[in-house]
Design a protein around this motif. Structure first.
Motif, mmCIF file in Angstrom:
data_model
loop_
_atom_site.group_PDB
_atom_site.id
_atom_site.type_symbol
_atom_site.label_atom_id
_atom_site.label_comp_id
_atom_site.label_asym_id
_atom_site.label_seq_id
_atom_site.Cartn_x
_atom_site.Cartn_y
_atom_site.Cartn_z
ATOM 1 N N TYR A 66 -2.013 1.838 11.291
ATOM 2 C CA TYR A 66 -0.703 2.352 10.897
ATOM 3 C C TYR A 66 -0.818 3.178 9.613
ATOM 4 O O TYR A 66 -0.251 4.286 9.523
ATOM 5 C CB TYR A 66 0.279 1.197 10.693
ATOM 6 C CG TYR A 66 1.645 1.651 10.215
ATOM 7 C CD1 TYR A 66 2.592 2.137 11.123
ATOM 8 C CD2 TYR A 66 1.992 1.609 8.871
ATOM 9 C CE1 TYR A 66 3.837 2.568 10.702
ATOM 10 C CE2 TYR A 66 3.237 2.031 8.435
ATOM 11 C CZ TYR A 66 4.158 2.510 9.344
ATOM 12 O OH TYR A 66 5.397 2.934 8.916
ATOM 13 N N LEU A 67 -1.537 2.664 8.623
ATOM 14 C CA LEU A 67 -1.689 3.388 7.357
ATOM 15 C C LEU A 67 -2.428 4.708 7.565
ATOM 16 O O LEU A 67 -2.099 5.718 6.932
ATOM 17 C CB LEU A 67 -2.446 2.530 6.347
ATOM 18 C CG LEU A 67 -1.663 1.344 5.761
ATOM 19 C CD1 LEU A 67 -2.593 0.443 4.955
ATOM 20 C CD2 LEU A 67 -0.518 1.850 4.874
ATOM 21 N N ARG A 68 -3.406 4.695 8.448
ATOM 22 C CA ARG A 68 -4.143 5.919 8.756
ATOM 23 C C ARG A 68 -3.195 7.009 9.247
ATOM 24 O O ARG A 68 -3.295 8.169 8.846
ATOM 25 C CB ARG A 68 -5.204 5.594 9.808
ATOM 26 C CG ARG A 68 -6.086 6.752 10.199
ATOM 27 C CD ARG A 68 -6.996 6.346 11.351
ATOM 28 N NE ARG A 68 -7.886 7.451 11.688
ATOM 29 C CZ ARG A 68 -8.499 7.584 12.856
ATOM 30 N NH1 ARG A 68 -8.331 6.663 13.793
ATOM 31 N NH2 ARG A 68 -9.277 8.623 13.087
ATOM 32 N N GLU A 69 -2.257 6.626 10.113
ATOM 33 C CA GLU A 69 -1.322 7.593 10.681
ATOM 34 C C GLU A 69 -0.195 7.923 9.707
ATOM 35 O O GLU A 69 0.215 9.085 9.594
ATOM 36 C CB GLU A 69 -0.752 7.021 11.983
ATOM 37 C CG GLU A 69 -1.809 6.815 13.064
ATOM 38 C CD GLU A 69 -1.323 5.980 14.230
ATOM 39 O OE1 GLU A 69 -0.201 5.411 14.124
ATOM 40 O OE2 GLU A 69 -2.049 5.869 15.246
ATOM 41 N N LYS A 70 0.306 6.920 8.984
ATOM 42 C CA LYS A 70 1.453 7.109 8.103
ATOM 43 C C LYS A 70 1.108 7.920 6.857
ATOM 44 O O LYS A 70 1.849 8.824 6.452
ATOM 45 C CB LYS A 70 2.003 5.739 7.686
ATOM 46 C CG LYS A 70 3.221 5.777 6.773
ATOM 47 C CD LYS A 70 4.464 6.238 7.513
ATOM 48 C CE LYS A 70 5.698 6.119 6.636
ATOM 49 N NZ LYS A 70 6.912 6.596 7.347
ATOM 50 N N LEU A 71 -0.034 7.599 6.234
ATOM 51 C CA LEU A 71 -0.395 8.264 4.976
ATOM 52 C C LEU A 71 -1.041 9.628 5.192
ATOM 53 O O LEU A 71 -1.011 10.478 4.313
ATOM 54 C CB LEU A 71 -1.341 7.368 4.169
ATOM 55 C CG LEU A 71 -0.720 6.086 3.589
ATOM 56 C CD1 LEU A 71 -1.806 5.229 2.944
ATOM 57 C CD2 LEU A 71 0.355 6.438 2.559
ATOM 58 N N GLY A 72 -1.666 9.812 6.336
ATOM 59 C CA GLY A 72 -2.304 11.098 6.605
ATOM 60 C C GLY A 72 -3.556 11.343 5.782
ATOM 61 O O GLY A 72 -3.935 12.495 5.544
ATOM 62 N N ILE A 73 -4.186 10.261 5.324
ATOM 63 C CA ILE A 73 -5.464 10.379 4.621
ATOM 64 C C ILE A 73 -6.453 9.431 5.304
ATOM 65 O O ILE A 73 -6.051 8.467 5.957
ATOM 66 C CB ILE A 73 -5.351 10.037 3.120
ATOM 67 C CG1 ILE A 73 -4.854 8.602 2.928
ATOM 68 C CG2 ILE A 73 -4.445 11.019 2.404
ATOM 69 C CD1 ILE A 73 -4.858 8.158 1.466
ATOM 70 N N PRO A 74 -7.759 9.685 5.162
ATOM 71 C CA PRO A 74 -8.738 8.836 5.845
ATOM 72 C C PRO A 74 -8.701 7.384 5.355
ATOM 73 O O PRO A 74 -8.479 7.108 4.180
ATOM 74 C CB PRO A 74 -10.080 9.494 5.496
ATOM 75 C CG PRO A 74 -9.742 10.924 5.222
ATOM 76 C CD PRO A 74 -8.393 10.873 4.545
ATOM 77 N N MET A 75 -8.924 6.484 6.298
ATOM 78 C CA MET A 75 -9.014 5.051 6.010
ATOM 79 C C MET A 75 -10.425 4.577 6.361
ATOM 80 O O MET A 75 -10.993 4.994 7.381
ATOM 81 C CB MET A 75 -7.996 4.273 6.843
ATOM 82 C CG MET A 75 -6.549 4.609 6.546
ATOM 83 S SD MET A 75 -6.016 3.986 4.942
ATOM 84 C CE MET A 75 -6.137 2.229 5.243
ATOM 85 N N TYR A 76 -10.958 3.686 5.515
ATOM 86 C CA TYR A 76 -12.320 3.209 5.712
ATOM 87 C C TYR A 76 -12.376 1.682 5.632
ATOM 88 O O TYR A 76 -11.611 1.058 4.905
ATOM 89 C CB TYR A 76 -13.263 3.800 4.654
ATOM 90 C CG TYR A 76 -13.311 5.298 4.682
ATOM 91 C CD1 TYR A 76 -14.002 5.972 5.680
ATOM 92 C CD2 TYR A 76 -12.657 6.054 3.709
ATOM 93 C CE1 TYR A 76 -14.038 7.359 5.719
ATOM 94 C CE2 TYR A 76 -12.683 7.437 3.723
ATOM 95 C CZ TYR A 76 -13.386 8.092 4.737
ATOM 96 O OH TYR A 76 -13.417 9.458 4.769
ATOM 97 N N THR A 99 0.829 -1.212 0.000
ATOM 98 C CA THR A 99 0.000 0.000 0.000
ATOM 99 C C THR A 99 0.857 1.254 0.000
ATOM 100 O O THR A 99 0.602 2.198 -0.766
ATOM 101 C CB THR A 99 -0.943 -0.002 1.219
ATOM 102 O OG1 THR A 99 -1.781 -1.159 1.158
ATOM 103 C CG2 THR A 99 -1.806 1.251 1.247
ATOM 104 N N LEU A 100 1.870 1.291 0.838
ATOM 105 C CA LEU A 100 2.755 2.458 0.889
ATOM 106 C C LEU A 100 3.461 2.668 -0.447
ATOM 107 O O LEU A 100 3.621 3.806 -0.916
ATOM 108 C CB LEU A 100 3.781 2.286 2.005
ATOM 109 C CG LEU A 100 3.229 2.312 3.439
ATOM 110 C CD1 LEU A 100 4.346 2.028 4.432
ATOM 111 C CD2 LEU A 100 2.565 3.657 3.745
ATOM 112 N N LYS A 101 3.879 1.583 -1.084
ATOM 113 C CA LYS A 101 4.556 1.689 -2.371
ATOM 114 C C LYS A 101 3.623 2.236 -3.444
ATOM 115 O O LYS A 101 3.994 3.136 -4.216
ATOM 116 C CB LYS A 101 5.088 0.312 -2.790
ATOM 117 C CG LYS A 101 5.853 0.322 -4.111
ATOM 118 C CD LYS A 101 6.404 -1.055 -4.441
ATOM 119 C CE LYS A 101 7.147 -1.029 -5.782
ATOM 120 N NZ LYS A 101 7.682 -2.377 -6.124
ATOM 121 N N LEU A 102 2.384 1.704 -3.504
ATOM 122 C CA LEU A 102 1.438 2.151 -4.526
ATOM 123 C C LEU A 102 0.995 3.591 -4.306
ATOM 124 O O LEU A 102 0.647 4.294 -5.265
ATOM 125 C CB LEU A 102 0.217 1.226 -4.537
ATOM 126 C CG LEU A 102 0.464 -0.162 -5.119
ATOM 127 C CD1 LEU A 102 -0.697 -1.093 -4.814
ATOM 128 C CD2 LEU A 102 0.679 -0.081 -6.627
#
Length: 374
Positions: free
Chosen positions: A235-245, A206-209
């Motif tokens: 983790y993705l919610r905090e790392k990417l700084g965009i909403p996760m659903y 996910t981080l790569k894409l």
């Protein structure tokens, strides 16, 4: 006079509009995904599968209508039809109908509430507790695309007034290029939700894409990784700084209790719920207690299910994220005499009694494959 006298189920296949689901150049090679979600290589099968339209008629002549999910079991449907005949719709427990299979449950729930609404002279939303809103913001939607076609689809949705657009995607899709092309063509006119249906699998992928994807165009990510990885969502919610659903879809054998781990971990910013009406209102209430918003999910449905979705969204206190009610963008016909009305990307909740819609019997006959009676 409130006894169910007869039930009719009509099997229909309503094709998708040409080009509405996927770019012709994009071949989906994930056989497991295709089998689970019934999509096919070019997603043409996603919409072009049979559904059943249910008509429950009382002894007083009133009829309620419902719609199954795609490729529902004919045998289980007929078995349930026989169970309902002879029952009093004012005495059955509307929250716990005697149907076990979730791919047909909503058809009976919708038809029962439609006819009860007609009996009591109230809209279905009132039977769910009452409406909080009379219009529901909706997503534009599409399957997998080339970057150029992704931008064009987002642009077309923006022109219709949609504030957000939803893309299905896999780990083979160049989502950074999608967002770049959309930004060029649409500017700041529309937000993007990416929904890989867990096909990005893990955090690292996910981080790569997501490298290079402009955050300001993103409404968020829905189900990028496996549902079991609650920690990864957080983790993705905090790392990417965009909403996760997180999508909780009861017809896909998911469970209301699946939400509990996400609530405890504060792992996502909101939820996509689809399934039976009372269960979805309950899920929305849980999300509301958590301080999160939600939206109404779908399966590229026909007009009956989408209208039921509008009543569910109207009766859900926190259903403020655009909902997946977009059949007019994809389906050749919705089987309604008067289609759902859209204004600036929002669908208007019908205000008549029951569902507030009328089945188009000419269209039903046109797309009919078979029928059953009980």
């Amino acid at each position: 006079m409130t006894i169910i006298h007869s039930i009719k189920a009509t099997e229909v296949v309503v094709p998708a509009k040409p080009g509405s689901l996927n770019s012709e150049e994009v071949i989906d090679k994930d056989a497991a995904f295709a089998q689970k979600f019934l999509t096919g290589e070019r997603w043409t099968e996603f919409a072009n599968q049979p559904k059943w339209i249910l008509e429950i008629t009382l002894k007083n002549g009133l009829t309620g209508i419902g719609e199954t999910y795609r490729s529902a079991s004919k045998e289980l449907l007929y078995e349930a039809m026989q169970t309902f005949v002879g029952q009093d719709v004012l005495k059955v427990n509307w929250r716990r109908l005697p149907v076990n299979d979730q791919r047909i449950y909503e058809a009976f729930e919708t038809a029962v509430l439609d006819v009860v609404g007609k009996l009591l002279n109230v809209p279905v939303a009132q039977l769910l507790g009452g409406a909080y809103r009379d219009r529901i913001d909706c997503f534009g939607w599409t399957g997998r695309r080339t970057p150029e076609e992704a931008a064009q689809k987002a642009f077309e949705a923006m022109q219709k007034g949609h504030k957000a657009f939803k893309f299905k995607c896999s780990d083979e899709d160049p989502v950074r290029l999608w967002t770049e092309e959309i930004k060029k063509k649409c500017g700041d006119g529309i937000k993007i939700l990416l929904d890989p249906n867990q096909r990005w699998t893990d955090v690292d992928t996910t981080l790569k894409l997501m490298e290079g994807v402009e955050k300001d165009i993103m409404l968020g990510l829905e189900d990028p990784i496996l549902h079991a990885d609650v920690v990864g969502f957080k983790y993705l919610r905090e790392k990417l700084g965009i909403p996760m659903y997180r999508h909780i879809s009861l017809p896909y054998t998911q469970d209301i209790r699946d939400m509990i781990a996400f609530v405890r971990a504060d792992a996502v910013d909101g939820y996509n719920f689809n399934g039976s009406a009372y269960n979805c209102v309950l899920l929305a209430e849980i999300a509301h207690l958590e301080g999160k918003s939600c939206w109404r999910g779908s399966e590229v449905d026909l007009g009956i299910s989408e209208t039921m979705g509008l009543h569910i969204a109207a009766a859900s206190v926190n259903c403020t994220i655009p909902s997946d009610i977009f059949g007019e963008l994809v389906r050749e016909d919705d089987l309604l005499v008067q289609p759902i009305r859209f204004e600036n990307g929002a669908a208007l909740v019908p205000q008549g009694v029951g569902l507030g819609i009328e089945l188009d019997r000419e269209a039903l006959a046109k797309y009919k494959i078979s029928e059953m009676n009980a």
